[in-house]
Design a protein around this motif. Structure first.
Motif, mmCIF file in Angstrom:
data_model
loop_
_atom_site.group_PDB
_atom_site.id
_atom_site.type_symbol
_atom_site.label_atom_id
_atom_site.label_comp_id
_atom_site.label_asym_id
_atom_site.label_seq_id
_atom_site.Cartn_x
_atom_site.Cartn_y
_atom_site.Cartn_z
ATOM 1 N N SER A 75 0.834 -1.216 0.000
ATOM 2 C CA SER A 75 0.000 0.000 0.000
ATOM 3 C C SER A 75 0.861 1.256 0.000
ATOM 4 O O SER A 75 0.526 2.247 -0.648
ATOM 5 C CB SER A 75 -0.933 -0.005 1.208
ATOM 6 N N SER A 76 1.980 1.224 0.721
ATOM 7 C CA SER A 76 2.878 2.392 0.756
ATOM 8 C C SER A 76 3.538 2.579 -0.601
ATOM 9 O O SER A 76 3.635 3.704 -1.111
ATOM 10 C CB SER A 76 3.971 2.201 1.809
ATOM 11 N N GLU A 77 3.973 1.466 -1.168
ATOM 12 C CA GLU A 77 4.632 1.522 -2.478
ATOM 13 C C GLU A 77 3.669 2.083 -3.522
ATOM 14 O O GLU A 77 4.012 2.961 -4.306
ATOM 15 C CB GLU A 77 5.075 0.092 -2.859
ATOM 16 N N ASN A 78 2.431 1.599 -3.465
ATOM 17 C CA ASN A 78 1.410 2.039 -4.413
ATOM 18 C C ASN A 78 1.085 3.529 -4.237
ATOM 19 O O ASN A 78 0.901 4.257 -5.213
ATOM 20 C CB ASN A 78 0.163 1.167 -4.213
ATOM 21 N N LEU A 79 1.049 3.999 -2.993
ATOM 22 C CA LEU A 79 0.758 5.422 -2.751
ATOM 23 C C LEU A 79 1.856 6.299 -3.366
ATOM 24 O O LEU A 79 1.573 7.281 -4.056
ATOM 25 C CB LEU A 79 0.615 5.697 -1.245
ATOM 26 N N VAL A 80 3.116 5.916 -3.136
ATOM 27 C CA VAL A 80 4.219 6.711 -3.682
ATOM 28 C C VAL A 80 4.169 6.708 -5.210
ATOM 29 O O VAL A 80 4.373 7.740 -5.851
ATOM 30 C CB VAL A 80 5.582 6.180 -3.171
ATOM 31 N N GLU A 81 3.851 5.546 -5.784
ATOM 32 C CA GLU A 81 3.750 5.442 -7.240
ATOM 33 C C GLU A 81 2.679 6.411 -7.762
ATOM 34 O O GLU A 81 2.897 7.140 -8.726
ATOM 35 C CB GLU A 81 3.398 3.991 -7.613
ATOM 36 N N ARG A 82 1.518 6.428 -7.097
ATOM 37 C CA ARG A 82 0.448 7.330 -7.553
ATOM 38 C C ARG A 82 0.856 8.796 -7.399
ATOM 39 O O ARG A 82 0.582 9.625 -8.270
ATOM 40 C CB ARG A 82 -0.853 7.041 -6.773
ATOM 41 N N LEU A 83 1.532 9.119 -6.302
ATOM 42 C CA LEU A 83 1.977 10.508 -6.099
ATOM 43 C C LEU A 83 2.963 10.905 -7.198
ATOM 44 O O LEU A 83 2.865 11.994 -7.766
ATOM 45 C CB LEU A 83 2.651 10.658 -4.723
ATOM 46 N N ALA A 84 3.887 10.001 -7.495
ATOM 47 C CA ALA A 84 4.886 10.299 -8.536
ATOM 48 C C ALA A 84 4.185 10.526 -9.878
ATOM 49 O O ALA A 84 4.503 11.474 -10.601
ATOM 50 C CB ALA A 84 5.892 9.159 -8.630
ATOM 51 N N ARG A 112 8.910 -0.611 9.465
ATOM 52 C CA ARG A 112 9.839 -1.224 8.493
ATOM 53 C C ARG A 112 9.097 -1.570 7.198
ATOM 54 O O ARG A 112 9.657 -1.435 6.107
ATOM 55 C CB ARG A 112 10.491 -2.468 9.083
ATOM 56 N N ALA A 113 7.859 -1.990 7.316
ATOM 57 C CA ALA A 113 7.065 -2.317 6.123
ATOM 58 C C ALA A 113 6.843 -1.062 5.278
ATOM 59 O O ALA A 113 6.992 -1.082 4.048
ATOM 60 C CB ALA A 113 5.723 -2.927 6.538
ATOM 61 N N VAL A 114 6.505 0.034 5.937
ATOM 62 C CA VAL A 114 6.239 1.279 5.197
ATOM 63 C C VAL A 114 7.532 1.800 4.567
ATOM 64 O O VAL A 114 7.549 2.184 3.387
ATOM 65 C CB VAL A 114 5.583 2.340 6.118
ATOM 66 N N ILE A 115 8.607 1.777 5.334
ATOM 67 C CA ILE A 115 9.899 2.244 4.795
ATOM 68 C C ILE A 115 10.266 1.397 3.564
ATOM 69 O O ILE A 115 10.684 1.921 2.528
ATOM 70 C CB ILE A 115 11.021 2.152 5.857
ATOM 71 N N SER A 116 10.075 0.089 3.679
ATOM 72 C CA SER A 116 10.432 -0.806 2.585
ATOM 73 C C SER A 116 9.606 -0.500 1.323
ATOM 74 O O SER A 116 10.148 -0.433 0.212
ATOM 75 C CB SER A 116 10.231 -2.242 3.081
ATOM 76 N N GLY A 117 8.308 -0.275 1.501
ATOM 77 C CA GLY A 117 7.446 0.055 0.362
ATOM 78 C C GLY A 117 7.834 1.378 -0.272
ATOM 79 O O GLY A 117 7.909 1.508 -1.505
ATOM 80 N N VAL A 118 8.101 2.367 0.575
ATOM 81 C CA VAL A 118 8.475 3.699 0.076
ATOM 82 C C VAL A 118 9.785 3.597 -0.712
ATOM 83 O O VAL A 118 9.912 4.124 -1.825
ATOM 84 C CB VAL A 118 8.611 4.696 1.257
ATOM 85 N N ARG A 119 10.753 2.884 -0.143
ATOM 86 C CA ARG A 119 12.073 2.784 -0.804
ATOM 87 C C ARG A 119 11.964 2.097 -2.159
ATOM 88 O O ARG A 119 12.573 2.537 -3.129
ATOM 89 C CB ARG A 119 13.054 2.033 0.096
ATOM 90 N N ASP A 120 11.196 1.017 -2.222
ATOM 91 C CA ASP A 120 11.056 0.307 -3.500
ATOM 92 C C ASP A 120 10.422 1.215 -4.547
ATOM 93 O O ASP A 120 10.805 1.198 -5.717
ATOM 94 C CB ASP A 120 10.193 -0.960 -3.326
ATOM 95 N N ALA A 121 9.448 2.018 -4.131
ATOM 96 C CA ALA A 121 8.780 2.916 -5.087
ATOM 97 C C ALA A 121 9.721 4.021 -5.553
ATOM 98 O O ALA A 121 9.740 4.371 -6.735
ATOM 99 C CB ALA A 121 7.528 3.517 -4.449
ATOM 100 N N VAL A 122 10.497 4.557 -4.614
ATOM 101 C CA VAL A 122 11.382 5.672 -4.976
ATOM 102 C C VAL A 122 12.486 5.212 -5.938
ATOM 103 O O VAL A 122 12.935 5.987 -6.782
ATOM 104 C CB VAL A 122 11.940 6.363 -3.696
ATOM 105 N N VAL A 123 12.876 3.947 -5.839
ATOM 106 C CA VAL A 123 13.857 3.414 -6.791
ATOM 107 C C VAL A 123 13.257 3.470 -8.203
ATOM 108 O O VAL A 123 13.924 3.822 -9.169
ATOM 109 C CB VAL A 123 14.244 1.955 -6.418
#
Ligand SMILES: [Zn+2]
Length: 340
Positions: A75-84, A112-123
């Motif tokens: 969910s965190s990864e998806n949120l960052v993707e949508r923001l980008a 840690r789950a949120v950080i991990s999702g955010v980091r994967d999206a930012v890559v």
């Protein structure tokens, strides 16, 4: 003109993608025969809400969903993707780790789950920069979740500058006297953790004054400070930035309308007001939508949005590189405006 987009006040649980959430809910056997359309309706808060406390109940579904590592990470990864993809340059995503410990996660696991999702999206979307703010929660009695709030401060310190940039106090404003939270912010200040505090959203101007007394340089919402001249002066004297969220405020009946929202009069008094979304899904809004409301219904101009974007990036916890790149973008937009 591509306006800079900085969102300083964005809740993860209020900004989930309904489609992804529906899939996650099915996987977790949280729905039986509910259709996607019915489910989506539950993800968006109804328009006839009468109070912030009622709005807060709408977080029950997202919170129920986000009780395991995978759900939080995706969910965190998806949120960052949508923001980008929306063109957001920089955002600070906030959430309350203690809300995700109802099954088997600890607060630190959730973080840690949120950080991990955010980091994967930012890559995948390196044009966006994301930082995380951890919310402590207001309870009916501070003793009810004292340990949980202290644990939030502990992990904020542990992950400070390593994903986390600050703490916050969220939840039902006024449920407990604001003053009762002073020790938590004194402790955070002692630990060197920056903070922002929800105040003056549904509560009175004095909550904003109280948050400033705690040492807050940023306030979540703060619209009600408009009701007390002394508090406005205090905000100005202390160079405090207000993270305002027009659509969410109107949705929760904390502000009457866009036209009568406190943002414009406060901005005109030179208060450092900024424009944010709060809950993209719950209030069905993007930062671009908020800009449209500010232009069309508050009758502010593009130059005003640029000034507020500048306030936002200055008050942000962004890296110097991001601050400089956003400032260059603002300068470029101003040049384009002057050329017209
Ligand atoms: Zn908020």
């Amino acid at each position: 003109m591509k306006l800079p987009q900085i969102d300083l006040h964005l809740h993860l649980d209020g900004s989930l993608d309904p489609k992804l959430s529906y899939e996650l809910a099915k996987e977790r056997n949280l729905i039986e025969d509910e259709t996607y359309e019915q489910f989506e309706k539950r993800m968006i808060a109804p328009a006839d809400i009468t109070h912030l406390h009622e709005y807060l109940q709408c977080f029950d579904l997202p919170i129920t969903l986000l009780q395991d590592f995978k759900a939080l990470k995706i969910s965190s990864e998806n949120l960052v993707e949508r923001l980008a993809k929306q063109g957001v340059d920089y955002a600070e995503i906030r959430f309350a780790p203690q809300s995700h410990t109802k099954k088997f996660l600890t607060q630190e696991d959730a973080l840690r789950a949120v950080i991990s999702g955010v980091r994967d999206a930012v890559v995948r979307f390196p044009q966006i920069e994301i930082n995380i703010i951890l919310c402590m929660m207001i309870a009916a009695d501070v003793k009810d979740n004292h340990e949980a709030n202290m644990e939030t401060i502990r992990i904020a310190k542990k992950y400070l500058h390593n994903g986390v940039v600050a703490i916050d106090l969220a939840g039902a404003e006024g449920l407990t006297p604001m003053e009762n939270y002073r020790p938590y912010f004194e402790h955070a200040a002692y630990m060197g953790i920056p903070f922002t505090i929800h105040a003056g959203e549904s509560g009175p101007a004095e909550h904003v004054a109280c948050a400033i007394d705690f040492g807050a340089k940023r306030i979540g919402h703060g619209g009600h400070c408009l009701e007390d001249e002394k508090v406005i002066e205090k905000v100005l004297e202390n160079n405090v930035t207000l993270e305002m969220c027009p659509t969410s405020n109107i949705h929760c009946k904390n502000q009457p309308s866009y036209a009568k929202h406190a943002l414009k009069p406060l901005y005109e008094r030179h208060v450092r007001t900024t424009i944010n979304t709060d809950n993209m899904t719950l209030s069905h809004v993007t930062l671009a939508d908020e800009y449209e409301h500010v232009l069309k219904e508050m009758h502010l101009e593009v130059k005003d949005i640029l000034n507020m974007a500048e306030y936002a990036i200055e008050a942000s916890f962004a890296s110097n590189d991001k601050k400089n790149s956003v400032k260059r973008k603002i300068a470029q937009c101003r040049k384009e405006l002057d050329g017209k």
